[in-house]
Design a protein around this motif. Structure first.
Motif, PDB file in Angstrom:
ATOM      1  N   GLU A 245       0.701  -1.145  -0.029  1.00 13.56           N
ATOM      2  CA  GLU A 245       0.143  -0.025  -0.027  1.00 13.56           C
ATOM      3  C   GLU A 245       0.912   1.240   0.081  1.00 13.56           C
ATOM      4  N   SER A 246       2.068   1.279   0.778  1.00 12.44           N
ATOM      5  CA  SER A 246       2.879   2.483   0.695  1.00 12.44           C
ATOM      6  C   SER A 246       3.353   2.594  -0.506  1.00 12.44           C
ATOM      7  N   ARG A 247       3.664   1.560  -1.345  1.00 12.07           N
ATOM      8  CA  ARG A 247       4.296   1.627  -2.601  1.00 12.07           C
ATOM      9  C   ARG A 247       3.472   2.487  -3.475  1.00 12.07           C
ATOM     10  N   ARG A 248       2.028   1.828  -3.535  1.00 14.08           N
ATOM     11  CA  ARG A 248       1.123   2.608  -4.367  1.00 14.08           C
ATOM     12  C   ARG A 248       1.014   3.785  -4.002  1.00 14.08           C
ATOM     13  N   GLU A 249       0.941   4.271  -2.566  1.00 10.91           N
ATOM     14  CA  GLU A 249       0.624   5.846  -2.176  1.00 10.91           C
ATOM     15  C   GLU A 249       1.614   6.598  -2.672  1.00 10.91           C
ATOM     16  N   LEU A 250       2.990   5.968  -2.448  1.00 14.21           N
ATOM     17  CA  LEU A 250       4.213   6.901  -2.980  1.00 14.21           C
ATOM     18  C   LEU A 250       4.291   6.993  -4.428  1.00 14.21           C
ATOM     19  N   GLU A 251       3.764   6.025  -5.143  1.00  7.07           N
ATOM     20  CA  GLU A 251       3.897   6.176  -6.867  1.00  7.07           C
ATOM     21  C   GLU A 251       2.862   7.177  -7.056  1.00  7.07           C
ATOM     22  N   GLU A 252       1.763   7.103  -6.568  1.00  3.27           N
ATOM     23  CA  GLU A 252       0.666   8.095  -6.850  1.00  3.27           C
ATOM     24  C   GLU A 252       1.163   9.680  -6.613  1.00  3.27           C
ATOM     25  N   LEU A 253       1.673   9.622  -5.331  1.00  2.00           N
ATOM     26  CA  LEU A 253       2.317  10.997  -5.139  1.00  2.00           C
ATOM     27  C   LEU A 253       3.122  11.667  -5.728  1.00  2.00           C
ATOM     28  N   THR A 254       4.182  10.670  -6.151  1.00  5.83           N
ATOM     29  CA  THR A 254       5.080  11.230  -7.125  1.00  5.83           C
ATOM     30  C   THR A 254       4.579  11.605  -8.390  1.00  5.83           C
TER      31      THR A 254
END
Length: 440
Positions: A245-254
């Motif tokens: 989930e953290s990977r997905r969130e960081l990728e979306e924020l990036t």
């Protein structure tokens, strides 16, 4: 040509204007008819959104909160209208990542605590109780009162669990999660929260119904519980899949950030972007510091950190430095395998860093410690890899990667810098740089 202090003077005038205007509006509240108070509060809320930390702290003092308590008591300000203002204050406090502390010792804090307990005993108006709980949780910066936990927790979790997809409900859900995220490390019984917060997180994973802010607050609340209950680790790692989930969130924020934006286009938006990342870094720190379970999702998770690390280079210094800290720590802890670091691109990204044209002692030190951490691990045979053939193959891959990137040549060029750092600041550093090379 403008004078050097012209910008400061202009900002000073703006600050004075906003704070004085707010004080004037607040003073007018007690003299206005109740039907006019709503308009004044809306104006005050707009001013709060524009204010910076210094302005907000200069206004929201213990004295102001005491005055509000007195106005409510004397019926010069209705509790409903006060709640509208206070929830907005607490929300802005969270969004701007600041703390007042002035509320905690005020008469208003004591009054709201008593009103929350009274309203819970009446059991008449769930909406009003939720408003009181949200106000108190958002504004409180001290240890959360033990007697309010069994009242506020079920109430806030019930609001946060709403699934209707309309604007008003979404706003209610986000406000409740914001309040939950501000409840600190107080120990709580699992039956008060665990099933509900798990359901909120799982529902978002399936339906994506929450904003980045609200979802981050749900995780923050859970990690605050983990501080006193380490048995939650399996829930966090294997059931709720924090790394994924953290990977997905960081990728979306990036993807949402214009990393190449010119300096003159930066400012308030850049600050908001940084705060969005820092909310996730808060829970990521817990994950790295306390979770000991390895997960197949580690590689992808670290690759998302690498992605932010590269994207923020030369643009967002605070985000870039924080990613570097996370990568350096990942190279040291045993629940991250060295193979994860290799496949995620972390090694290549750090080598790129020491090849930058502008480099300082702190940057060299961080690069050094990153490679020192995993080179020491490769010597210890405790990286979870018991097969010596596989260990040698891993070392060979890393050696080839570092040779390809020119790591040894770069590190050797800093020989004198290491000697200076060793003697003056960082005694762990050896100025024999060969200590940090991977020997196949």
């Amino acid at each position: 040509m403008s004078l050097p202090n012209a910008d400061k003077c202009e900002k000073g005038v703006q600050t004075m204007t906003r704070t004085k205007k707010f004080s004037k509006l607040f003073h007018e509240l007690k003299r206005r008819r109740k039907d006019k108070q709503k308009q004044k509060i809306e104006e005050m809320n707009r001013l709060i959104e524009e204010m910076n930390e210094v302005e907000l702290k200069s206004i929201f003092t213990k004295e102001l909160f005491d005055k509000m308590s007195k106005m409510i008591n004397e019926k010069k300000l209705s509790l409903e209208k006060a709640i509208v203002l206070l929830k907005h204050v607490g929300c802005c406090e969270m969004l701007k990542h600041i703390s007042f502390y002035s509320f905690d010792n005020s008469l208003l804090s004591k009054r709201m605590k008593e009103m929350t307990i009274d309203e819970n005993e009446k059991k008449k108006d769930e909406k009003h109780l939720a408003d009181l709980c949200e106000c108190y949780a958002l504004l409180n910066d001290k240890e959360f009162p033990e007697e309010l936990i069994p009242i506020c927790l079920p109430c806030l979790l019930k609001v946060a669990s709403k699934k209707e997809r309309n604007k008003e409900t979404q706003k209610e859900v986000e406000m409740a999660l914001l309040a939950l995220g501000n409840i600190g490390f107080w120990e709580m019984r699992r039956e008060l929260y665990l099933n509900e917060i798990k359901e909120i997180i799982k529902y978002h994973q399936e339906h994506h119904n929450l904003t980045h802010l609200a979802y981050g607050c749900a995780w923050k609340f859970l990690y605050n519980r983990y501080f006193n209950d380490r048995s939650l680790e399996d829930v966090i790692v294997n059931e709720l899949h924090f790394a994924r989930e953290s990977r997905r969130e960081l990728e979306e924020l990036t993807k949402s950030v214009d990393w190449k934006r010119k300096d003159e286009e930066k400012g308030e938006r850049e600050a908001k972007e940084a705060l969005a990342f820092w909310r996730w870094f808060y829970v990521i720190d817990f994950y790295f510091n306390f979770c000991e379970l390895w997960s197949v999702e580690w590689e992808g998770f670290i690759s998302s950190i690498v992605q932010v690390f590269r994207a923020s280079r030369g643009n967002h210094k605070d985000i870039h430095d924080k990613c570097f800290d996370i990568l350096r720590y990942a190279a040291d802890i045993r629940n991250v395998k060295i193979d994860d670091l290799l496949k995620s691109g972390a090694i290549g990204a750090v080598v790129e860093e020491i090849q930058q044209p502008t480099i300082n002692d702190d940057l060299i030190k961080n690069c050094y410690y990153f490679f020192l951490n995993f080179s020491e691990r490769l010597k210890e045979k405790d990286d979870g890899e018991t097969d010596e053939t596989k260990r040698k193959e891993l070392k060979r891959k890393i050696f080839e990667k570092m040779e390809e990137e020119g790591y040894e040549d770069v590190m050797a060029s800093f020989h004198k810098v290491f000697e200076i750092l060793y003697r003056k600041i960082y005694p762990r550093i050896s100025f024999d740089v060969s200590d940090n090379f991977v020997n196949v």
